[in-house]
Design a protein around this motif. Structure first.
Motif, PDB file in Angstrom:
ATOM      1  N   GLY A 293      -4.425  -5.533  16.018  1.00  0.00           N
ATOM      2  CA  GLY A 293      -3.378  -6.137  15.186  1.00  0.00           C
ATOM      3  C   GLY A 293      -3.958  -7.148  14.218  1.00  0.00           C
ATOM      4  O   GLY A 293      -3.568  -7.187  13.042  1.00  0.00           O
ATOM      5  N   THR A 294      -4.889  -7.951  14.683  1.00  0.00           N
ATOM      6  CA  THR A 294      -5.538  -8.928  13.811  1.00  0.00           C
ATOM      7  C   THR A 294      -6.317  -8.228  12.700  1.00  0.00           C
ATOM      8  O   THR A 294      -6.222  -8.600  11.525  1.00  0.00           O
ATOM      9  N   LEU A 295      -7.065  -7.200  13.068  1.00  0.00           N
ATOM     10  CA  LEU A 295      -7.852  -6.445  12.089  1.00  0.00           C
ATOM     11  C   LEU A 295      -6.952  -5.807  11.032  1.00  0.00           C
ATOM     12  O   LEU A 295      -7.181  -5.952   9.828  1.00  0.00           O
ATOM     13  N   PHE A 296      -5.900  -5.130  11.471  1.00  0.00           N
ATOM     14  CA  PHE A 296      -5.010  -4.469  10.527  1.00  0.00           C
ATOM     15  C   PHE A 296      -4.216  -5.465   9.696  1.00  0.00           C
ATOM     16  O   PHE A 296      -3.893  -5.199   8.542  1.00  0.00           O
ATOM     17  N   ALA A 297      -3.886  -6.619  10.261  1.00  0.00           N
ATOM     18  CA  ALA A 297      -3.186  -7.652   9.480  1.00  0.00           C
ATOM     19  C   ALA A 297      -4.087  -8.169   8.361  1.00  0.00           C
ATOM     20  O   ALA A 297      -3.641  -8.315   7.215  1.00  0.00           O
ATOM     21  N   ILE A 298      -5.344  -8.420   8.667  1.00  0.00           N
ATOM     22  CA  ILE A 298      -6.285  -8.885   7.639  1.00  0.00           C
ATOM     23  C   ILE A 298      -6.463  -7.822   6.564  1.00  0.00           C
ATOM     24  O   ILE A 298      -6.356  -8.100   5.368  1.00  0.00           O
ATOM     25  N   TRP A 299      -6.709  -6.586   6.991  1.00  0.00           N
ATOM     26  CA  TRP A 299      -6.897  -5.484   6.033  1.00  0.00           C
ATOM     27  C   TRP A 299      -5.640  -5.297   5.187  1.00  0.00           C
ATOM     28  O   TRP A 299      -5.730  -5.143   3.978  1.00  0.00           O
ATOM     29  N   GLY A 300      -4.484  -5.292   5.823  1.00  0.00           N
ATOM     30  CA  GLY A 300      -3.232  -5.048   5.108  1.00  0.00           C
ATOM     31  C   GLY A 300      -2.885  -6.139   4.116  1.00  0.00           C
ATOM     32  O   GLY A 300      -2.565  -5.863   2.960  1.00  0.00           O
ATOM     33  N   VAL A 301      -2.965  -7.386   4.547  1.00  0.00           N
ATOM     34  CA  VAL A 301      -2.594  -8.493   3.661  1.00  0.00           C
ATOM     35  C   VAL A 301      -3.597  -8.643   2.526  1.00  0.00           C
ATOM     36  O   VAL A 301      -3.218  -8.764   1.357  1.00  0.00           O
ATOM     37  N   LEU A 302      -4.891  -8.626   2.852  1.00  0.00           N
ATOM     38  CA  LEU A 302      -5.897  -8.703   1.779  1.00  0.00           C
ATOM     39  C   LEU A 302      -5.796  -7.506   0.837  1.00  0.00           C
ATOM     40  O   LEU A 302      -5.988  -7.639  -0.363  1.00  0.00           O
ATOM     41  N   GLY A 303      -5.495  -6.364   1.403  1.00  0.00           N
ATOM     42  CA  GLY A 303      -5.396  -5.151   0.595  1.00  0.00           C
ATOM     43  C   GLY A 303      -4.337  -5.233  -0.479  1.00  0.00           C
ATOM     44  O   GLY A 303      -4.512  -4.680  -1.564  1.00  0.00           O
ATOM     45  N   PHE A 304      -3.232  -5.924  -0.207  1.00  0.00           N
ATOM     46  CA  PHE A 304      -2.183  -6.048  -1.219  1.00  0.00           C
ATOM     47  C   PHE A 304      -2.693  -6.745  -2.481  1.00  0.00           C
ATOM     48  O   PHE A 304      -2.263  -6.445  -3.581  1.00  0.00           O
ATOM     49  N   PHE A 305      -3.631  -7.674  -2.326  1.00  0.00           N
ATOM     50  CA  PHE A 305      -4.186  -8.363  -3.493  1.00  0.00           C
ATOM     51  C   PHE A 305      -5.066  -7.442  -4.330  1.00  0.00           C
ATOM     52  O   PHE A 305      -5.103  -7.542  -5.548  1.00  0.00           O
ATOM     53  N   PHE A 306      -5.791  -6.526  -3.672  1.00  0.00           N
ATOM     54  CA  PHE A 306      -6.698  -5.629  -4.378  1.00  0.00           C
ATOM     55  C   PHE A 306      -6.044  -4.316  -4.772  1.00  0.00           C
ATOM     56  O   PHE A 306      -6.568  -3.592  -5.605  1.00  0.00           O
ATOM     57  N   ALA A 307      -4.910  -3.984  -4.170  1.00  0.00           N
ATOM     58  CA  ALA A 307      -4.235  -2.721  -4.451  1.00  0.00           C
ATOM     59  C   ALA A 307      -3.590  -2.704  -5.827  1.00  0.00           C
ATOM     60  O   ALA A 307      -3.212  -1.649  -6.323  1.00  0.00           O
ATOM     61  N   GLN A 308      -3.459  -3.839  -6.460  1.00  0.00           N
ATOM     62  CA  GLN A 308      -2.808  -3.906  -7.767  1.00  0.00           C
ATOM     63  C   GLN A 308      -3.657  -3.282  -8.865  1.00  0.00           C
ATOM     64  O   GLN A 308      -3.197  -3.136  -9.986  1.00  0.00           O
ATOM     65  N   ASP A 309      -4.871  -2.896  -8.541  1.00  0.00           N
ATOM     66  CA  ASP A 309      -5.746  -2.281  -9.539  1.00  0.00           C
ATOM     67  C   ASP A 309      -5.309  -0.865  -9.922  1.00  0.00           C
ATOM     68  O   ASP A 309      -5.917  -0.244 -10.771  1.00  0.00           O
ATOM     69  N   ASN A 310      -4.249  -0.357  -9.295  1.00  0.00           N
ATOM     70  CA  ASN A 310      -3.842   1.017  -9.581  1.00  0.00           C
ATOM     71  C   ASN A 310      -2.670   1.100 -10.555  1.00  0.00           C
ATOM     72  O   ASN A 310      -2.031   2.127 -10.652  1.00  0.00           O
ATOM     73  N   GLY A 311      -2.374   0.047 -11.244  1.00  0.00           N
ATOM     74  CA  GLY A 311      -1.300   0.077 -12.230  1.00  0.00           C
ATOM     75  C   GLY A 311       0.075  -0.161 -11.650  1.00  0.00           C
ATOM     76  O   GLY A 311       1.074   0.105 -12.296  1.00  0.00           O
ATOM     77  N   GLY A 312       0.164  -0.633 -10.415  1.00  0.00           N
ATOM     78  CA  GLY A 312       1.453  -0.976  -9.827  1.00  0.00           C
ATOM     79  C   GLY A 312       2.175   0.167  -9.145  1.00  0.00           C
ATOM     80  O   GLY A 312       3.302  -0.001  -8.720  1.00  0.00           O
ATOM     81  N   GLN A 313       1.564   1.343  -9.030  1.00  0.00           N
ATOM     82  CA  GLN A 313       2.217   2.463  -8.353  1.00  0.00           C
ATOM     83  C   GLN A 313       2.059   2.317  -6.844  1.00  0.00           C
ATOM     84  O   GLN A 313       0.976   2.007  -6.340  1.00  0.00           O
ATOM     85  N   PHE A 314       3.148   2.549  -6.113  1.00  0.00           N
ATOM     86  CA  PHE A 314       3.116   2.418  -4.658  1.00  0.00           C
ATOM     87  C   PHE A 314       2.271   3.526  -4.032  1.00  0.00           C
ATOM     88  O   PHE A 314       1.398   3.279  -3.215  1.00  0.00           O
ATOM     89  N   PHE A 315       2.550   4.760  -4.416  1.00  0.00           N
ATOM     90  CA  PHE A 315       1.759   5.911  -3.979  1.00  0.00           C
ATOM     91  C   PHE A 315       0.916   6.372  -5.145  1.00  0.00           C
ATOM     92  O   PHE A 315       1.443   6.679  -6.209  1.00  0.00           O
ATOM     93  N   SER A 316      -0.382   6.421  -4.964  1.00  0.00           N
ATOM     94  CA  SER A 316      -1.254   6.926  -6.030  1.00  0.00           C
ATOM     95  C   SER A 316      -2.565   7.388  -5.427  1.00  0.00           C
ATOM     96  O   SER A 316      -2.959   6.950  -4.345  1.00  0.00           O
ATOM     97  N   ARG A 317      -3.231   8.269  -6.137  1.00  0.00           N
ATOM     98  CA  ARG A 317      -4.521   8.778  -5.673  1.00  0.00           C
ATOM     99  C   ARG A 317      -5.627   7.765  -5.851  1.00  0.00           C
ATOM    100  O   ARG A 317      -6.640   7.809  -5.156  1.00  0.00           O
ATOM    101  N   SER A 318      -5.461   6.873  -6.791  1.00  0.00           N
ATOM    102  CA  SER A 318      -6.491   5.864  -7.026  1.00  0.00           C
ATOM    103  C   SER A 318      -5.880   4.495  -6.805  1.00  0.00           C
ATOM    104  O   SER A 318      -4.680   4.305  -6.918  1.00  0.00           O
ATOM    105  N   GLY A 319      -6.727   3.570  -6.468  1.00  0.00           N
ATOM    106  CA  GLY A 319      -6.239   2.220  -6.232  1.00  0.00           C
ATOM    107  C   GLY A 319      -7.387   1.248  -6.287  1.00  0.00           C
ATOM    108  O   GLY A 319      -8.450   1.540  -6.835  1.00  0.00           O
ATOM    109  N   GLY A 320      -7.189   0.131  -5.684  1.00  0.00           N
ATOM    110  CA  GLY A 320      -8.229  -0.879  -5.646  1.00  0.00           C
ATOM    111  C   GLY A 320      -9.186  -0.623  -4.502  1.00  0.00           C
ATOM    112  O   GLY A 320      -9.074   0.347  -3.758  1.00  0.00           O
ATOM    113  N   PHE A 321     -10.144  -1.516  -4.380  1.00  0.00           N
ATOM    114  CA  PHE A 321     -11.119  -1.427  -3.302  1.00  0.00           C
ATOM    115  C   PHE A 321     -11.168  -2.747  -2.560  1.00  0.00           C
ATOM    116  O   PHE A 321     -11.180  -3.819  -3.173  1.00  0.00           O
TER     117      PHE A 321
END
Length: 150
Positions: free
Chosen positions: A21-49
């Motif tokens: 749970g701790t691992l996935f919480a860190i990955w999930g929350v941090l991921g939201f900051f980097f996921a914006q690299d995909n142009g704001g689409q919720f589902f997309s083939r490309s995204g952030g890293f």
């Protein structure tokens, strides 16, 4: 005599649930900051890293965050629930890993999965399934016997 619920340190399934749970919480929350690299689409083939390795988009981050919530709820709850959720989420992660490996280079990859994601999901899924099936045998037996007497 009532059987006391084993603590987090005495139950491998509860400890793994809180750790995952701790691992996935860190990955999930941090991921939201980097996921914006995909142009704001919720589902997309490309995204952030994340850490230049994990491909992600908001949908995958939402899944990781929901998994973290489920792990925390059962990990802080009881052994029987932790075992069941570890097994279910482990199987889900294994299915997600297979899905990622099969559809990684196709338009069906709506979670922006890459090889690192797939290997991560496979390893965590195997650990969860093996722990759910192999650990806490005595704890579960005692808890079920106490429940039958009550």
């Amino acid at each position: 005599m009532a059987i006391k619920e084993p603590g987090i340190t005495a139950s491998p399934n509860r400890a793994l649930a809180v750790t995952a749970g701790t691992l996935f919480a860190i990955w999930g929350v941090l991921g939201f900051f980097f996921a914006q690299d995909n142009g704001g689409q919720f589902f997309s083939r490309s995204g952030g890293f994340l850490w230049n390795a994990f491909g992600l988009n908001p949908a995958l981050c939402a899944i990781w965050t929901l998994l973290a919530a489920a792990f925390f709820i059962v990990g802080l709850g009881n052994t029987i629930g932790s075992r069941a959720v570890n097994l279910v989420i482990g199987v889900v992660l294994l299915v997600l890993a297979v899905y990622g490996f099969v559809f990684m280079s196709t338009s069906a990859n709506v979670l922006a999965l890459n090889t690192t994601d797939n290997v991560f999901h496979a390893i965590v899924g195997v650990v969860l399934v093996l722990t759910a099936l192999g650990a806490d045998k005595e704890n579960l037996r005692a808890l079920r016997a106490a429940g039958a007497r009550a």
